[in-house]
Scaffold this motif. Structure first.
Motif, PDB file in Angstrom:
ATOM      1  N   UNK A  18       0.802  -1.098   0.002  1.00 32.74           N
ATOM      2  CA  UNK A  18       0.142  -0.151  -0.154  1.00 32.74           C
ATOM      3  C   UNK A  18       0.899   1.156   0.014  1.00 32.74           C
ATOM      4  N   UNK A  19       2.037   1.359   0.841  1.00 27.48           N
ATOM      5  CA  UNK A  19       2.633   2.687   0.830  1.00 27.48           C
ATOM      6  C   UNK A  19       3.336   2.828  -0.629  1.00 27.48           C
ATOM      7  N   UNK A  20       3.759   2.041  -1.383  1.00 30.14           N
ATOM      8  CA  UNK A  20       4.264   2.028  -2.581  1.00 30.14           C
ATOM      9  C   UNK A  20       3.223   2.480  -3.607  1.00 30.14           C
ATOM     10  N   UNK A  21       2.105   1.769  -3.715  1.00 31.87           N
ATOM     11  CA  UNK A  21       1.092   2.152  -4.480  1.00 31.87           C
ATOM     12  C   UNK A  21       0.392   3.487  -4.334  1.00 31.87           C
ATOM     13  N   UNK A  22       0.255   3.812  -3.010  1.00 29.51           N
ATOM     14  CA  UNK A  22      -0.034   5.233  -2.623  1.00 29.51           C
ATOM     15  C   UNK A  22       0.836   6.259  -2.956  1.00 29.51           C
ATOM     16  N   UNK A  23       2.008   5.969  -2.785  1.00 27.20           N
ATOM     17  CA  UNK A  23       3.215   6.803  -2.910  1.00 27.20           C
ATOM     18  C   UNK A  23       2.920   7.298  -4.487  1.00 27.20           C
ATOM     19  N   UNK A  49       0.280   2.979 -20.106  1.00 33.79           N
ATOM     20  CA  UNK A  49       1.639   3.328 -20.176  1.00 33.79           C
ATOM     21  C   UNK A  49       1.649   2.757 -21.917  1.00 33.79           C
ATOM     22  N   UNK A  50       1.037   1.463 -22.456  1.00 28.57           N
ATOM     23  CA  UNK A  50       1.159   0.808 -23.609  1.00 28.57           C
ATOM     24  C   UNK A  50      -0.052   1.211 -24.459  1.00 28.57           C
ATOM     25  N   UNK A  51      -0.682   2.412 -24.011  1.00 24.97           N
ATOM     26  CA  UNK A  51      -1.787   2.756 -25.004  1.00 24.97           C
ATOM     27  C   UNK A  51      -2.845   1.834 -25.187  1.00 24.97           C
ATOM     28  N   UNK A  52      -3.308   1.285 -24.096  1.00 24.36           N
ATOM     29  CA  UNK A  52      -4.455   0.427 -24.593  1.00 24.36           C
ATOM     30  C   UNK A  52      -5.498   0.951 -25.342  1.00 24.36           C
ATOM     31  N   UNK A  53      -6.096   0.274 -26.439  1.00 22.36           N
ATOM     32  CA  UNK A  53      -7.138   0.810 -27.220  1.00 22.36           C
ATOM     33  C   UNK A  53      -8.519   1.199 -26.561  1.00 22.36           C
ATOM     34  N   UNK A  54      -8.383   1.917 -25.559  1.00 18.08           N
ATOM     35  CA  UNK A  54      -9.891   2.101 -24.652  1.00 18.08           C
ATOM     36  C   UNK A  54     -10.014   3.428 -24.424  1.00 18.08           C
ATOM     37  N   UNK A  74       6.850  10.292   2.456  1.00 18.81           N
ATOM     38  CA  UNK A  74       8.203  10.236   2.070  1.00 18.81           C
ATOM     39  C   UNK A  74       8.391   9.540   0.598  1.00 18.81           C
ATOM     40  N   UNK A  75       7.633   8.557   0.494  1.00 20.92           N
ATOM     41  CA  UNK A  75       7.637   8.020  -0.948  1.00 20.92           C
ATOM     42  C   UNK A  75       7.008   9.046  -2.062  1.00 20.92           C
ATOM     43  N   UNK A  76       5.963   9.603  -1.760  1.00 22.26           N
ATOM     44  CA  UNK A  76       5.512  10.508  -2.618  1.00 22.26           C
ATOM     45  C   UNK A  76       6.591  11.728  -3.002  1.00 22.26           C
ATOM     46  N   UNK A  77       7.158  12.223  -2.000  1.00 22.47           N
ATOM     47  CA  UNK A  77       8.298  13.067  -1.907  1.00 22.47           C
ATOM     48  C   UNK A  77       9.173  12.596  -2.869  1.00 22.47           C
ATOM     49  N   UNK A  78       9.668  11.289  -2.633  1.00 26.09           N
ATOM     50  CA  UNK A  78      10.826  10.694  -3.482  1.00 26.09           C
ATOM     51  C   UNK A  78      10.396  10.509  -4.966  1.00 26.09           C
ATOM     52  N   UNK A  79       9.185   9.943  -5.011  1.00 24.59           N
ATOM     53  CA  UNK A  79       8.900   9.721  -6.646  1.00 24.59           C
ATOM     54  C   UNK A  79       8.483  10.761  -7.203  1.00 24.59           C
ATOM     55  N   UNK A  80       8.053  12.116  -6.678  1.00 18.60           N
ATOM     56  CA  UNK A  80       7.790  13.101  -7.410  1.00 18.60           C
ATOM     57  C   UNK A  80       9.080  13.693  -7.828  1.00 18.60           C
ATOM     58  N   UNK A  81       9.951  13.888  -6.890  1.00 16.03           N
ATOM     59  CA  UNK A  81      11.313  14.352  -7.156  1.00 16.03           C
ATOM     60  C   UNK A  81      12.168  13.464  -8.506  1.00 16.03           C
ATOM     61  N   UNK A  82      12.069  12.124  -8.132  1.00 18.73           N
ATOM     62  CA  UNK A  82      12.735  11.168  -9.077  1.00 18.73           C
ATOM     63  C   UNK A  82      12.090  11.389 -10.530  1.00 18.73           C
ATOM     64  N   UNK A  83      10.581  11.573 -10.660  1.00 18.32           N
ATOM     65  CA  UNK A  83      10.194  11.482 -11.906  1.00 18.32           C
ATOM     66  C   UNK A  83      10.693  13.022 -12.576  1.00 18.32           C
ATOM     67  N   UNK A 115      10.158   6.908 -16.624  1.00 16.25           N
ATOM     68  CA  UNK A 115      10.010   7.360 -15.325  1.00 16.25           C
ATOM     69  C   UNK A 115       8.947   6.354 -14.744  1.00 16.25           C
ATOM     70  N   UNK A 116       7.907   6.080 -15.372  1.00 13.27           N
ATOM     71  CA  UNK A 116       6.615   5.266 -14.966  1.00 13.27           C
ATOM     72  C   UNK A 116       7.229   4.019 -14.828  1.00 13.27           C
ATOM     73  N   UNK A 117       7.969   3.258 -15.846  1.00 14.37           N
ATOM     74  CA  UNK A 117       8.457   1.790 -15.842  1.00 14.37           C
ATOM     75  C   UNK A 117       9.154   1.821 -14.433  1.00 14.37           C
ATOM     76  N   UNK A 118       9.952   2.833 -13.994  1.00 15.01           N
ATOM     77  CA  UNK A 118      10.574   2.634 -12.666  1.00 15.01           C
ATOM     78  C   UNK A 118       9.572   2.264 -11.383  1.00 15.01           C
ATOM     79  N   UNK A 119       8.611   3.205 -11.667  1.00 16.00           N
ATOM     80  CA  UNK A 119       7.836   3.122 -10.598  1.00 16.00           C
ATOM     81  C   UNK A 119       6.659   1.957 -10.609  1.00 16.00           C
ATOM     82  N   UNK A 120       6.375   1.337 -11.948  1.00 15.34           N
ATOM     83  CA  UNK A 120       5.666   0.146 -11.935  1.00 15.34           C
ATOM     84  C   UNK A 120       6.553  -1.079 -11.196  1.00 15.34           C
ATOM     85  N   UNK A 121       7.681  -0.945 -11.544  1.00 14.76           N
ATOM     86  CA  UNK A 121       8.777  -2.083 -11.071  1.00 14.76           C
ATOM     87  C   UNK A 121       8.693  -2.118  -9.781  1.00 14.76           C
TER      88      UNK A 121
END
Length: 415
Positions: A217-222, A298-303, A348-357, A379-385
């Protein structure tokens, strides 16, 4: 719902609404302040993320203060810092002063979510907490809606500095209402010395049950809040090629969807538990669907774009159910500290992710203020990993949550 319960819900939800508006307001301000101050993506990421740094840095003392003085007093008092912060931000003419204002805002709203969850836990039975927590999150999600199309519309006739002044006044009104109208929560005032309560926070951080429930949860919420409060707008403009108004409309759809998701998942959690589906498992499924939605985007799903971003909002808030999971495994006197400790890690993760992106985007040259699709995808690939790794920890077998956590009674303060 009794009148006291209704007051608790409405007033603390209002506090979280203000917190959420402050969280995402730079999404609407970004093109204006970037132009005014000549900011890069890295500068904008750092400026916006300071809200989350201030928020996170205040969580441990906030949790102790909530358990010591009660949610009403602490929330009303700290909101004064948020009002001061947005006025500093709006009056600033340099990046450094704006950073100070943003940091003050984060500190000022740092207790809003934890205080709401603590007050709800003290006035509602445990079985209703997933739904009530979800309703509070839904009201907060309305703040996410307001920083989309409504804020874009307001900025067509009012400058961003004037909006900051108005937000400061709104914050003072909410603080005053909490101080004068919100009921005093039971069994919180001076129940133990501050030193003893800090030891309780250490006990939480050492708990395997806490880390097991918090892992995914902390990572997905971040990721969700780092993107929602700043970078989804850049994705929509740079990758999808949308005009600012079209992007703002999708941001509002995302916000409405998050509101629906919080209420829907909260209600469904209670219903499914009666059928033998654990809250822990249900929360995990929702977070997994959030990761899947990111991959489709990310992969542009046809939706339809509206459908994809609505799914992002619906599933993005499911990790919030972890607050209810943890409330069942820790003693009642630790509720405030459990909530704020979990919030600390998320922010803390939001802070790190926002700067990281922002840092990753800045590795590519910008053209007319826009970054190439490859930069956003990297950037988003790193977050998904990172989310996938945390999901593995979440689902691995373990005994940490098999039984409630016990704590030796805290000694009342002599004060």
């Amino acid at each position: 719902m009794s009148s006291t319960q209704l007051r608790v819900f409405l007033l603390f939800s209002a506090g979280y609404f203000v917190s959420y508006v402050f969280r995402g307001v730079n999404l609407g301000f970004a093109p204006l302040i970037t132009h005014d101050l000549g900011l890069s993506a890295a500068d904008l990421g750092l400026l916006t993320s300071l809200y989350f740094l201030g928020f996170a840095g205040a969580q441990i003392p906030a949790g102790v203060l909530l358990d010591h003085f009660g949610a009403r007093r602490v929330t009303a008092a700290t909101l004064l810092f948020a009002a001061a912060g947005i006025w500093v931000f709006g009056a600033a003419h340099s990046l450094q002063v704006m950073m100070l204002g943003r940091l003050l805002i984060g500190v000022g709203v740092s207790v809003c979510l934890g205080a709401a969850f603590k007050a709800l836990a003290q006035h509602f039975e445990a079985a209703r907490l997933p739904l009530m927590n979800g309703l509070v999150m839904a009201v907060g999600g309305l703040g996410g809606v307001m920083v989309g199309t409504p804020l874009t519309w307001v900025l067509t006739f009012a400058g961003w500095r004037a909006v900051c002044a108005g937000l400061g006044v709104l914050t003072l009104v909410v603080a005053g209402a909490l101080w004068t109208i919100a009921p005093e929560t039971p069994q919180t005032h001076r129940q133990a010395s501050l030193g003893t309560q800090f030891k309780g926070t250490l006990h939480i951080l050492k708990s395997a049950a806490f880390w097991k429930a918090a892992s995914f949860s902390v990572v997905t919420q971040g990721v969700f809040y780092a993107m929602q409060s700043l970078w989804v707008g850049a994705w929509m403009r740079d990758v999808m090629g949308l005009a600012p108004r079209e992007a703002a409309a999708l941001v509002s759809i995302l916000g409405f969807a998050m509101m629906a998701g919080c209420v829907g998942f909260g209600a469904a959690a209670r219903s499914l538990e009666k059928r033998g589906v654990s809250l822990y498992a249900f929360c995990g499924v929702g977070m997994a669907l959030f990761v899947l939605t990111q991959l489709l985007i990310m992969f542009g799903a046809p939706l339809p774009a509206g459908l994809l971003w609505a799914a992002y909002g619906v599933f993005g808030g499911t990790g919030i159910l972890s607050y209810a999971v943890l409330a069942r495994h820790f003693p009642a006197q630790l509720t405030g500290r459990v909530n704020t400790t979990l919030t600390l890690i998320i922010f803390l993760l939001i802070f790190g992710f926002q700067i990281g992106v922002g840092a990753v985007l800045s590795l590519w040259p910008a053209t007319a203020g826009r970054y190439p699709a490859a930069a956003h995808l990297a950037a988003w690939s790193i977050l998904v990993a990172l989310q996938v790794l945390s999901a593995i920890w979440y689902v691995l077998p373990g005994r940490a949550l098999a039984k409630p956590v016990h704590l030796q009674p805290e000694q009342p303060s002599d004060a």
